[in-house]
Design a protein around this motif. Sequence first.
Motif, mmCIF file in Angstrom:
data_model
loop_
_atom_site.group_PDB
_atom_site.id
_atom_site.type_symbol
_atom_site.label_atom_id
_atom_site.label_comp_id
_atom_site.label_asym_id
_atom_site.label_seq_id
_atom_site.Cartn_x
_atom_site.Cartn_y
_atom_site.Cartn_z
ATOM 1 N N ASP A 280 0.834 -1.183 0.000
ATOM 2 C CA ASP A 280 0.000 0.000 0.000
ATOM 3 C C ASP A 280 0.878 1.244 0.000
ATOM 4 O OD1 ASP A 280 0.918 -0.159 2.564
ATOM 5 O OD2 ASP A 280 -0.968 0.436 3.488
ATOM 6 N N LEU A 281 0.264 2.363 -0.379
ATOM 7 C CA LEU A 281 0.994 3.609 -0.530
ATOM 8 C C LEU A 281 0.061 4.767 -0.215
ATOM 9 C CD1 LEU A 281 3.582 5.114 -1.587
ATOM 10 C CD2 LEU A 281 2.470 5.124 -3.833
ATOM 11 N N PHE A 282 0.546 5.710 0.606
ATOM 12 C CA PHE A 282 -0.213 6.908 0.943
ATOM 13 C C PHE A 282 0.569 8.125 0.476
ATOM 14 C CE2 PHE A 282 -1.332 10.350 3.941
ATOM 15 C CZ PHE A 282 -2.685 10.461 3.643
ATOM 16 N N VAL A 283 -0.096 9.026 -0.226
ATOM 17 C CA VAL A 283 0.577 10.172 -0.831
ATOM 18 C C VAL A 283 -0.171 11.458 -0.493
ATOM 19 C CG1 VAL A 283 1.299 11.249 -2.991
ATOM 20 C CG2 VAL A 283 1.419 8.761 -2.742
ATOM 21 N N ILE A 284 0.587 12.499 -0.170
ATOM 22 C CA ILE A 284 0.042 13.844 -0.002
ATOM 23 C C ILE A 284 0.672 14.737 -1.067
ATOM 24 C CG2 ILE A 284 -0.198 15.833 1.517
ATOM 25 C CD1 ILE A 284 0.086 13.966 3.884
ATOM 26 N N ASN A 285 -0.150 15.364 -1.894
ATOM 27 C CA ASN A 285 0.325 16.290 -2.911
ATOM 28 C C ASN A 285 -0.110 17.707 -2.570
ATOM 29 O OD1 ASN A 285 1.570 14.450 -4.658
ATOM 30 N ND2 ASN A 285 -0.400 13.900 -5.572
ATOM 31 N N LEU A 286 0.852 18.636 -2.588
ATOM 32 C CA LEU A 286 0.571 20.053 -2.399
ATOM 33 C C LEU A 286 1.183 20.814 -3.573
ATOM 34 C CD1 LEU A 286 1.471 20.417 1.402
ATOM 35 C CD2 LEU A 286 -0.806 20.087 0.397
ATOM 36 N N GLY A 287 0.469 21.807 -4.083
ATOM 37 C CA GLY A 287 0.985 22.523 -5.234
ATOM 38 C C GLY A 287 0.465 23.934 -5.339
ATOM 39 N N ALA A 288 1.102 24.704 -6.222
ATOM 40 C CA ALA A 288 0.687 26.080 -6.504
ATOM 41 C C ALA A 288 0.973 26.372 -7.970
ATOM 42 C CB ALA A 288 1.430 27.071 -5.618
ATOM 43 N N ASP A 289 -0.044 26.855 -8.684
ATOM 44 C CA ASP A 289 0.080 27.216 -10.087
ATOM 45 C C ASP A 289 -0.215 28.707 -10.214
ATOM 46 O OD1 ASP A 289 0.104 27.485 -12.787
ATOM 47 O OD2 ASP A 289 -1.304 25.861 -13.214
ATOM 48 N N PHE A 290 0.809 29.487 -10.586
ATOM 49 C CA PHE A 290 0.687 30.946 -10.610
ATOM 50 C C PHE A 290 0.303 31.492 -11.983
ATOM 51 C CE2 PHE A 290 3.615 29.781 -7.243
ATOM 52 C CZ PHE A 290 3.149 30.524 -6.162
ATOM 53 N N ALA A 291 0.008 30.610 -12.930
ATOM 54 C CA ALA A 291 -0.273 31.058 -14.289
ATOM 55 C C ALA A 291 -1.631 31.746 -14.407
ATOM 56 C CB ALA A 291 -0.197 29.879 -15.256
ATOM 57 N N GLN A 292 -2.669 31.158 -13.828
ATOM 58 C CA GLN A 292 -4.013 31.679 -14.015
ATOM 59 C C GLN A 292 -4.240 32.992 -13.248
ATOM 60 O OE1 GLN A 292 -7.121 28.856 -13.172
ATOM 61 N NE2 GLN A 292 -8.708 30.426 -13.027
ATOM 62 N N GLU A 293 -3.810 33.037 -12.009
ATOM 63 C CA GLU A 293 -4.103 34.198 -11.168
ATOM 64 C C GLU A 293 -3.121 35.345 -11.391
ATOM 65 O OE1 GLU A 293 -6.632 35.885 -8.156
ATOM 66 O OE2 GLU A 293 -6.763 34.009 -9.318
ATOM 67 N N TYR A 294 -1.849 35.016 -11.610
ATOM 68 C CA TYR A 294 -0.823 36.063 -11.683
ATOM 69 C C TYR A 294 -0.124 36.128 -13.032
ATOM 70 C CZ TYR A 294 -1.491 35.737 -6.647
ATOM 71 O OH TYR A 294 -2.039 35.705 -5.391
ATOM 72 N N ASN A 295 -0.541 35.278 -13.978
ATOM 73 C CA ASN A 295 0.044 35.253 -15.323
ATOM 74 C C ASN A 295 1.555 35.018 -15.277
ATOM 75 O OD1 ASN A 295 -0.258 35.317 -18.112
ATOM 76 N ND2 ASN A 295 0.217 37.502 -18.251
ATOM 77 N N VAL A 296 1.981 34.171 -14.347
ATOM 78 C CA VAL A 296 3.381 33.800 -14.215
ATOM 79 C C VAL A 296 3.495 32.307 -14.527
ATOM 80 C CG1 VAL A 296 5.362 33.606 -12.659
ATOM 81 C CG2 VAL A 296 3.809 35.571 -12.483
ATOM 82 N N PRO A 297 4.312 31.917 -15.512
ATOM 83 C CA PRO A 297 4.412 30.503 -15.892
ATOM 84 C C PRO A 297 5.234 29.679 -14.901
ATOM 85 C CG PRO A 297 5.923 31.801 -17.206
ATOM 86 C CD PRO A 297 5.148 32.783 -16.368
ATOM 87 N N LEU A 298 4.684 29.526 -13.689
ATOM 88 C CA LEU A 298 5.382 28.790 -12.636
ATOM 89 C C LEU A 298 4.401 27.834 -11.962
ATOM 90 C CD1 LEU A 298 7.883 28.322 -10.850
ATOM 91 C CD2 LEU A 298 7.076 30.203 -9.387
ATOM 92 N N ASP A 299 4.766 26.562 -11.943
ATOM 93 C CA ASP A 299 3.934 25.527 -11.322
ATOM 94 C C ASP A 299 4.808 24.775 -10.328
ATOM 95 O OD1 ASP A 299 2.004 23.760 -10.645
ATOM 96 O OD2 ASP A 299 1.884 22.744 -12.587
ATOM 97 N N VAL A 300 4.454 24.814 -9.051
ATOM 98 C CA VAL A 300 5.259 24.221 -7.987
ATOM 99 C C VAL A 300 4.497 23.044 -7.388
ATOM 100 C CG1 VAL A 300 6.423 24.610 -5.785
ATOM 101 C CG2 VAL A 300 6.264 26.465 -7.471
ATOM 102 N N LYS A 301 5.200 21.912 -7.217
ATOM 103 C CA LYS A 301 4.582 20.719 -6.640
ATOM 104 C C LYS A 301 5.463 20.185 -5.514
ATOM 105 C CE LYS A 301 2.356 19.316 -10.985
ATOM 106 N NZ LYS A 301 1.005 19.721 -10.539
ATOM 107 N N LEU A 302 4.804 19.720 -4.453
ATOM 108 C CA LEU A 302 5.510 19.102 -3.324
ATOM 109 C C LEU A 302 4.838 17.776 -3.043
ATOM 110 C CD1 LEU A 302 7.518 19.175 -0.955
ATOM 111 C CD2 LEU A 302 5.754 20.356 0.382
#
Length: 302
Positions: A280-302
């Motif tokens: 079995d495997l448990f995963v937590i994904n957290l992210g932030a995509d600044f393209a839509q709100e701030y028009n910055v081509p940056l997508d961050v994933k943790l």
Amino acid sequence: MKFLKLSLAASVALGAFSTASFAQPLEDAIKGIDVSGYLRYRFNSDYYDNGNNNSNSKNTHRWKAVADFKAPVADNVAFNLGILYNNESNNVNHGNTYPGQGSGLGSGKDGSFGVSTFNAVITPDSTATTVIIGKQRLATPVTNAGDDDRGTGILALNSDLEGFTFAAGAFDSWSIDDVHKGYDLGDNLGTSVTKPLYALAGIYGVDTAYGHFGAQLWGFYIQDIVDGLGFGELSWTGSTFNAALQYAIASLNNDAGDVLSVVHPNGNPAGRANIPEANDLFVINLGADFAQEYNVPLDVKL
């Protein structure tokens, strides 16, 4: 459906009949066909991984081209055809026994060309149901359609209930791009897994003032490989931030003589794979995509 015109278009394209009288039927036949795809080149080197040792380094030129053709819907049926060229084994080995010579020399063989998808999509008027029959990409939580994972079979999707999508699929052969090379289990060499794969799923999604909330539950069975595999996910996507909780559990079939025992024998005298049956495997994904709100081509994933 324009079977006659499609056949005629193919004949003209192959040069079998190249007279001016077929110009108008050919134009009609290709009218409305949607074409999409991409070309990609990538150079890989393991020079630094080998401690800057050029004699043992391996450099590869990787080429990939994808072209997808989608015919317009006629009588609730549409046809899709995908062409794939994927050559990722062009070794320009600078440390070869024969200096300056490597397999491919930057161009390589042209054997990695073929049909990636070939299917019919049926969409009845009486229900919000889509049925895909034929060779298709496998877009599931345990496969990656973007990396050419695909199967031949049937997939049915139903969305009659608002917010819900139910899926059922059965594939008699399939392939993934990242399993062990050298085994007939499906890889970029063009081989496929010949064990049937079955899938059932329920997917839910709703848009609110606080973002999109989603949930999905999948179940898989693969003969002689996986006795049962389950996947569940809860997700939230806002205008900038997103989060997901995922849990997967699998009961593997590692009986002697089955697929996993052949791939992972690990010196076991009984011929059984040294792999736990329950995983079995448990995963937590957290992210932030600044393209839509701030028009910055940056997508961050943790």
